[in-house]
Design an enzyme around this catalytic site. Structure first.
Site, mmCIF file in Angstrom:
data_model
loop_
_atom_site.group_PDB
_atom_site.id
_atom_site.type_symbol
_atom_site.label_atom_id
_atom_site.label_comp_id
_atom_site.label_asym_id
_atom_site.label_seq_id
_atom_site.Cartn_x
_atom_site.Cartn_y
_atom_site.Cartn_z
ATOM 1 N N GLU A 148 0.823 -1.200 0.000
ATOM 2 C CA GLU A 148 0.000 0.000 0.000
ATOM 3 C C GLU A 148 0.863 1.259 0.000
ATOM 4 O O GLU A 148 1.986 1.249 0.486
ATOM 5 C CB GLU A 148 -0.892 0.014 1.254
ATOM 6 C CG GLU A 148 -1.890 -1.123 1.228
ATOM 7 C CD GLU A 148 -2.781 -1.182 2.460
ATOM 8 O OE1 GLU A 148 -4.002 -1.182 2.276
ATOM 9 O OE2 GLU A 148 -2.263 -1.222 3.585
ATOM 10 N N CYS A 174 3.467 8.581 1.144
ATOM 11 C CA CYS A 174 4.031 7.643 2.102
ATOM 12 C C CYS A 174 4.141 6.314 1.361
ATOM 13 O O CYS A 174 3.133 5.769 0.901
ATOM 14 C CB CYS A 174 3.070 7.555 3.283
ATOM 15 S SG CYS A 174 3.518 6.297 4.483
ATOM 16 N N CYS A 198 6.625 -6.876 6.779
ATOM 17 C CA CYS A 198 7.722 -6.340 7.580
ATOM 18 C C CYS A 198 8.173 -7.414 8.556
ATOM 19 O O CYS A 198 7.342 -8.144 9.101
ATOM 20 C CB CYS A 198 7.262 -5.100 8.352
ATOM 21 S SG CYS A 198 8.596 -4.275 9.262
ATOM 22 N N CYS A 253 6.820 -5.362 15.456
ATOM 23 C CA CYS A 253 6.338 -4.460 16.507
ATOM 24 C C CYS A 253 4.867 -4.795 16.786
ATOM 25 O O CYS A 253 4.050 -4.796 15.874
ATOM 26 C CB CYS A 253 6.495 -3.000 16.078
ATOM 27 S SG CYS A 253 8.200 -2.588 15.628
ATOM 28 N N CYS A 275 1.760 -2.602 15.530
ATOM 29 C CA CYS A 275 1.699 -2.204 14.118
ATOM 30 C C CYS A 275 1.089 -3.328 13.294
ATOM 31 O O CYS A 275 1.524 -4.480 13.387
ATOM 32 C CB CYS A 275 3.108 -1.894 13.618
ATOM 33 S SG CYS A 275 3.174 -1.525 11.852
ATOM 34 N N GLU A 321 10.527 -2.130 6.688
ATOM 35 C CA GLU A 321 11.615 -1.433 7.369
ATOM 36 C C GLU A 321 12.623 -1.018 6.285
ATOM 37 O O GLU A 321 13.365 -1.862 5.761
ATOM 38 C CB GLU A 321 12.255 -2.370 8.401
ATOM 39 C CG GLU A 321 13.590 -1.913 8.943
ATOM 40 C CD GLU A 321 13.606 -0.478 9.489
ATOM 41 O OE1 GLU A 321 12.636 -0.066 10.158
ATOM 42 O OE2 GLU A 321 14.579 0.237 9.214
ATOM 43 N N SER A 361 12.337 6.402 7.692
ATOM 44 C CA SER A 361 11.985 6.055 9.064
ATOM 45 C C SER A 361 12.484 4.652 9.389
ATOM 46 O O SER A 361 12.363 3.739 8.582
ATOM 47 C CB SER A 361 10.462 6.117 9.207
ATOM 48 O OG SER A 361 10.075 5.878 10.540
ATOM 49 N N SER A 391 11.869 5.416 15.130
ATOM 50 C CA SER A 391 10.675 4.978 15.853
ATOM 51 C C SER A 391 11.103 4.492 17.226
ATOM 52 O O SER A 391 11.459 3.334 17.408
ATOM 53 C CB SER A 391 9.987 3.850 15.063
ATOM 54 O OG SER A 391 9.541 4.366 13.832
ATOM 55 N N ASN A 441 -2.906 4.481 16.480
ATOM 56 C CA ASN A 441 -4.012 4.159 15.584
ATOM 57 C C ASN A 441 -4.470 2.742 15.868
ATOM 58 O O ASN A 441 -3.646 1.860 16.101
ATOM 59 C CB ASN A 441 -3.550 4.284 14.126
ATOM 60 C CG ASN A 441 -3.312 5.728 13.739
ATOM 61 O OD1 ASN A 441 -4.186 6.570 13.908
ATOM 62 N ND2 ASN A 441 -2.118 6.022 13.252
ATOM 63 N N CYS A 469 -0.585 5.664 10.201
ATOM 64 C CA CYS A 469 0.623 4.985 10.672
ATOM 65 C C CYS A 469 0.279 3.646 11.301
ATOM 66 O O CYS A 469 -0.543 3.574 12.211
ATOM 67 C CB CYS A 469 1.321 5.800 11.742
ATOM 68 S SG CYS A 469 1.723 7.444 11.245
HETATM 69 N N1 SAH Z 1 9.605 0.323 9.841
HETATM 70 C C1 SAH Z 1 9.817 1.747 9.827
HETATM 71 C C2 SAH Z 1 8.926 2.431 8.806
HETATM 72 C C3 SAH Z 1 7.453 2.416 9.167
HETATM 73 S S1 SAH Z 1 7.014 4.020 9.650
HETATM 74 C C4 SAH Z 1 9.624 2.308 11.217
HETATM 75 O O1 SAH Z 1 9.095 1.593 12.057
HETATM 76 O O2 SAH Z 1 10.048 3.431 11.476
HETATM 77 C C5 SAH Z 1 5.530 3.819 10.443
HETATM 78 C C6 SAH Z 1 5.520 4.612 11.742
HETATM 79 O O3 SAH Z 1 4.240 4.408 12.367
HETATM 80 C C7 SAH Z 1 6.544 4.095 12.708
HETATM 81 O O4 SAH Z 1 7.016 5.133 13.510
HETATM 82 C C8 SAH Z 1 5.723 3.123 13.513
HETATM 83 O O5 SAH Z 1 6.315 2.814 14.732
HETATM 84 C C9 SAH Z 1 4.431 3.883 13.656
HETATM 85 N N2 SAH Z 1 3.301 3.018 13.973
HETATM 86 C C10 SAH Z 1 3.177 1.701 13.756
HETATM 87 N N3 SAH Z 1 1.993 1.248 14.190
HETATM 88 C C11 SAH Z 1 1.342 2.315 14.691
HETATM 89 C C12 SAH Z 1 0.055 2.486 15.266
HETATM 90 N N4 SAH Z 1 -0.776 1.470 15.417
HETATM 91 N N5 SAH Z 1 -0.295 3.728 15.652
HETATM 92 C C13 SAH Z 1 0.565 4.774 15.484
HETATM 93 N N6 SAH Z 1 1.773 4.664 14.943
HETATM 94 C C14 SAH Z 1 2.175 3.454 14.547
#
Ligand code: SAH
Length: 378
Positions: A117, A130, A137, A141, A144, A193, A226, A249, A325, A368
């Site tokens: 996406e 974005c 991934c 985490c 996410c 990532e 990121s 992050s 989110n 996000c």
């Molecule tokens: N893997 C990289 C790129 C993804 S960026 C990274 O983690 O930085 C997506 C961003 O949204 C990251 O900062 C991630 O931690 C954040 N994110 C992931 N799940 C989320 C959620 N449920 N609510 C808010 N932010 C979230």
């Protein structure tokens, strides 16, 4: 939580298993190559060198992705060049929009059936896309949605770029009312990532910033990469001579909680990852963006704000708080607004520049951490 997910790290430092098996990469595309590479290939096909510039101008300059629309090329030439340089990489599956069309999410199927996406966000003064760097991934985490399904494979440089070129074309068509027609900002905050797909992502960044027709001609300062905090790759990125913004992050200021929220912390601890961030900042002069999802009763306590404030005070850093989110099956919620306000207040009191990010695209699961690329009709 009792068991922590483990991140596979192979002896060569490859993270998340992407390099461990021969993934089905897509056919080569002109966006995989720099201009000299395209010229060499065109010459190999027995065509004059200027054709490389001509199709590059269509693709990066005019945002035309369909060879059938490159009508200034003789039919036979067009077919030959299209076969060699313009295979279709992304097949649209679905497009959704919200915020009166100012936020759009595109779901794509790749040549091997993987789904990814991308999201377009129009603002008054800029248009941001974005984009995804991997299908799925491997970082796991738990908050996410993308992290839940695991990694399918790395995207090719051209698969990464084609998302931006397509969405730049959507913006150029005037589809986002009240926003500029020209794409200005790209964030590598979609699925995957980026630093686990290092070489292809760096090539994509270079092409985003190369002037047309070699690339899209964006400013390096308008690109954000990121990362969960892959320390060796962060240090390598600092040496690339690129002025892109690095977003880290972080999500927790202490190892005990970060081990759980960002499992790669089990390998590179908070102190190490922040050291690498400061090395990036001093090498590039760019302020590092610290991403912190606000999760109710998990990481939003006043003492964690104070600890974060102490870690960041006096550094070239900006904190972006992201209200969590919702994701399917997650037991976690966003912090209540008063808790969030107190967190902001404490960080600012420590002298740390802090903002709360808007949660664009929630209704279309485009915010996000919500990108999961399911085809389920809703
Ligand atoms: N893997 C990289 C790129 C993804 S960026 C990274 O983690 O930085 C997506 C961003 O949204 C990251 O900062 C991630 O931690 C954040 N994110 C992931 N799940 C989320 C959620 N449920 N609510 C808010 N932010 C979230």
């Amino acid at each position: 939580m009792t068991t922590l997910p483990m991140i596979p790290i192979s002896p060569d430092g490859t993270i998340g298993g992407a390099g461990s098996r021969r993934a089905a990469m897509p056919p080569r595309h002109l966006a995989d190559l720099d201009l000299a590479g395209r010229q060499a290939l065109v010459a190999e096909l027995g065509e004059p060198g200027f054709r490389a510039k001509q199709i590059s101008t269509h693709y990066f300059g005019r945002l035309v992705r369909d060879p059938a629309q490159m009508t200034d090329l003789p039919a036979a030439t067009r077919e030959r060049l299209a076969d060699a340089l313009l295979p279709r990489l992304l097949t649209p599956v679905r497009e959704m929009s919200c915020d009166d069309g100012a936020t759009r999410k595109a779901l794509w199927r790749l040549h091997d059936g993987s789904l990814v996406e991308s999201v377009l966000m129009g603002y008054q003064d800029r248009v941001t896309v974005c984009i995804s760097s991997q299908a799925g991934c491997g970082m796991a985490c738990p908050f996410c949605a993308t992290g839940q399904a695991g990694l399918t494979r790395n995207l090719s440089t051209a698969e990464i770029l084609d998302q931006a070129v397509y969405l730049a074309g959507v913006a150029a068509s005037g589809a986002v009312a009240g926003s500029p027609a020209r794409l200005s900002h790209v964030v590598f905050m979609g699925m995957g990532e980026p630093l686990a797909n290092y070489a292809r992502v760096v090539a994509a960044v270079r092409r985003l910033c190369a002037p047309a027709p070699e690339g899209l001609g964006l400013s390096q300062r308008h690109i954000t990469v990121s990362t969960v905090g892959l320390v060796p790759a962060m240090r390598r990125l600092a040496e690339e001579d690129l002025s892109v913004t690095l977003a880290l992050s972080l999500h927790a200021p202490d190892d005990e909680l970060r081990d759980e929220l960002v499992p790669v912390n089990q390998r590179w601890k908070v102190a190490e990852v922040l050291d690498a961030a400061w090395a990036y900042a001093s090498r590039t002069g760019r302020r590092v963006s610290i991403e912190y999802a606000m999760i109710r009763d998990v990481n939003d306590q006043p003492w964690r704000a104070d600890l974060l404030g102490r870690l960041l005070a006096g550094r070239l850093a900006h904190v972006n708080l992201i209200p969590l989110n919702p994701t399917p099956g997650s037991r976690w919620d966003a912090s209540p607004k008063p808790v969030e306000r107190e967190f902001v207040r404490r960080l600012r009191a420590a002298g740390v520049s802090t903002t709360v990010r808007d949660t664009r695209g929630q209704e279309i699961d485009g915010a996000c951490g919500q990108l999961a690329a399911t085809e389920v009709e809703r």
